[in-house]
Structure formats: structure tokens, C-alpha cells
Design a protein around this motif. Structure first.
Motif, short mmCIF file in Angstrom:
data_model
loop_
_atom_site.label_atom_id
_atom_site.label_comp_id
_atom_site.label_asym_id
_atom_site.label_seq_id
_atom_site.Cartn_x
_atom_site.Cartn_y
_atom_site.Cartn_z
N PHE A 24 37.18 56.80 37.45
CA PHE A 24 36.60 55.45 37.51
C PHE A 24 35.41 55.32 36.59
CE2 PHE A 24 33.23 52.80 39.33
CZ PHE A 24 33.84 51.55 39.25
N HIS A 72 37.53 45.62 39.97
CA HIS A 72 38.35 46.82 40.19
C HIS A 72 38.92 46.85 41.60
CE1 HIS A 72 39.49 51.10 40.24
NE2 HIS A 72 38.89 51.16 41.41
N SER A 89 42.84 47.41 42.99
CA SER A 89 42.84 48.88 43.12
C SER A 89 44.16 49.37 43.68
CB SER A 89 41.68 49.32 44.02
OG SER A 89 41.85 48.80 45.33
#
Length: 285
Positions: A234, A265, A269
Motif C-alpha cells: 500500500f 482506496h 479495496s
């Protein structure tokens, strides 16, 4: 015309064979180039260049390029590496990979780390935008407008990230981050945390916090194995897509951009999936 006079129409059905303009290189020369490439040069240089090799052997530079291409040689390229010297490497590797592949029932698995010294960089002059036939431009120099540290916890089960921006990355900030994560997690779940051997994560007050929260369990990755921590992926995506070419006028501007990226995000996800075989990793090390 001469072939037609001598052979008639049959002489025109194919082109006349002729010797090549450049004779192929002898195998001895090819072997010499390969052997020299595998050894360091005798002059003051760390590796061979095309022109240096061509001059040393006495052939054309294009021939050196072809030989290197045919033999898969690229002297100008290097690969960095770092082998772990952790005595419990295999044990810790199986422990962490086991959490990724088969997490415990009724438990949350978090990958935790901090990205420190994120700089709020502003360019000295405005660049030109992307257009057809020309890429976007950016000045090589910049102005520093402060730094921030991002503490992040990636939930392995759904890929979501809990992030907090702090001014420093001491044990005090780490404990504040742990309290923030604790407040967002369901109270009836056990928490398994994967993190590295950074001194902040082992500080006595952090251990005392861990003792006061018995549902939390820390799992440390082996020394020099940050690649085993899922949250590093990440961080890499954050750097590539938002920070590397970003222009930030203040630390607040930088932190706001990071928070927006985390929110975006989390909206899309996906669960983290570990695919590498730990036995092959151990064998390679």
C-alpha cells in the motif's frame, strides 16, 4: 539480362545468390566478448560499455550489442538484494505467511507499519501539462514545506486501511495510533498484528500497552524482511500514484491528500492474497 540470355525465363524465377556483404563473426571472437563481459574491465570502470568492449576486441559496436543480446548479457544493469540474518527466519516466515493464508477464526489480521519523513514538496516553478507528443514537465528543484509520518494498518481480510498522520514516529505516536485502531475494531474479535522489528514497536511502554490489551498479539517479521509486510504494498502504491509527482504547498495539504487517497482506496479495496510458497523462499535464502 545475362541470366535471361543464359538460362531463359527459368533464370528469372529466383534472385541470384551472392555472398553476404559482411562476413559473420568468428565463434572465437564471440566467446572472447562473452568471457570479457563476465569479468570486470582492466581499465578504471565498474563494468563494460559497448564502445569500450568494441575497442578492446576490435569489432563494431553493433556487433557487441548483438552478442550481448543473444547471450542475455546487460553489464549496465544491477539488482540489489538483502539476505536476512535472522536465526529464526524460517519460523517467523511460516508464522506470518500462515496468518495471510489461513487467518484464525473470529480474528482480525492487521499489517502495521509507518511511512516516515513524507515530504511536502512544492516545485519552484509551475510545470507544463501533458499534451500529445510531449509529457508533463516538472522542475528538478523543489521547496520543502515540512514532513509528516503516516501510520497505517492494512486489514488482510478485506484490504482496507486505517491511517493516521503524525508529526513524529516515536513510541508515543505509535501508542496513539494503536488506541485509534482499537477504537475502530469490533470488540469481540482477537487482533493479530504483523509488524517489523523497529525499536518503537518493542519499546517497554508499547509492551505495557500490549499487556493491557490481551486480545492483541504481535507477530514480528524476520530482520531485513519488510517485503513480508503486506502494508508495504500500500505504501508503494501511495508513493507511485499520489506522492511522487505531487505538489504540496503545506503539511496540511499533504496530509489531506493522503487521507483522500486512503478513503478512495478503502472504497475499492480487495482482500490481500499471498501467493508465494514459503518453502521456495526458504530454499532460495
Amino acid at each position: 539480362q545475362e541470366r535471361f540470355m543464359n538460362e531463359g525465363v527459368d533464370g528469372l524465377l529466383r534472385d541470384k545468390t551472392r555472398p553476404p556483404g559482411i562476413a559473420p563473426l568468428q565463434s572465437v571472437l564471440v566467446d572472447k566478448v562473452v568471457a570479457l563481459t563476465l569479468d570486470p574491465p582492466d581499465h578504471e570502470a565498474t563494468h563494460w560499455t559497448v564502445r569500450a568492449m568494441a575497442k578492446a576486441v576490435g569489432i563494431a559496436a553493433s556487433s557487441v550489442v548483438k552478442i550481448w543480446h543473444d547471450h542475455g548479457l546487460a553489464p549496465h544493469r544491477w539488482r540489489s538484494f538483502k539476505l536476512s540474518n535472522d536465526k529464526a527466519f524460517a519460523e517467523k516466515l511460516h508464522d506470518v505467511v500462515g496468518l495471510y493464508v489461513s487467518p484464525p477464526a473470529h480474528a482480525i489480521v492487521l499489517s502495521v507499519d509507518e511511512k516516515s519523513q513524507i515530504q511536502a514538496l512544492d516545485r519552484t516553478q509551475p510545470g507544463l501539462p501533458l499534451k500529445r507528443g510531449r509529457g508533463a514537465t516538472m522542475t528538478h528543484d523543489y521547496k520543502r514545506n515540512g514532513t509528516t509520518t503516516l501510520f497505517a494498518a492494512l486489514n488482510v481480510l478485506d484490504g482496507s486501511v486505517i491511517g493516521r498522520n503524525m508529526q513524529r514516529h516515536r513510541h508515543q505516536e505509535f501508542i496513539r495510533f494503536l488506541n485509534a485502531v482499537e477504537a475502530e475494531l469490533p470488540p469481540d474479535k482477537a487482533v493479530h498484528v504483523i509488524l517489523d522489528n523497529y525499536a518503537t514497536h518493542k519499546q517497554p511502554k508499547v509492551r505495557a500497552w500490549l499487556a493491557r490489551h490481551p486480545r492483541w498479539t504481535f507477530h514480528f517479521v524476520p530482520t531485513s524482511c519488510s517485503w513480508l509486510n503486506a502494508v508495504e504494498g500500500f505504501f508503494a502504491k501511495l508513493t507511485r500514484r499520489r506522492l511522487k509527482y505531487g505538489v504540496f504547498y503545506s503539511v496540511v495539504d499533504l496530509q489531506a491528500a493522503i487521507n483522500r487517497f486512503i478513503t478512495e482506496h478503502n472504497q475499492q479495496s480487495q482482500p490481500f492474497v499471498w501467493r508465494a510458497d514459503p518453502h521456495k523462499i526458504i530454499a532460495a535464502v
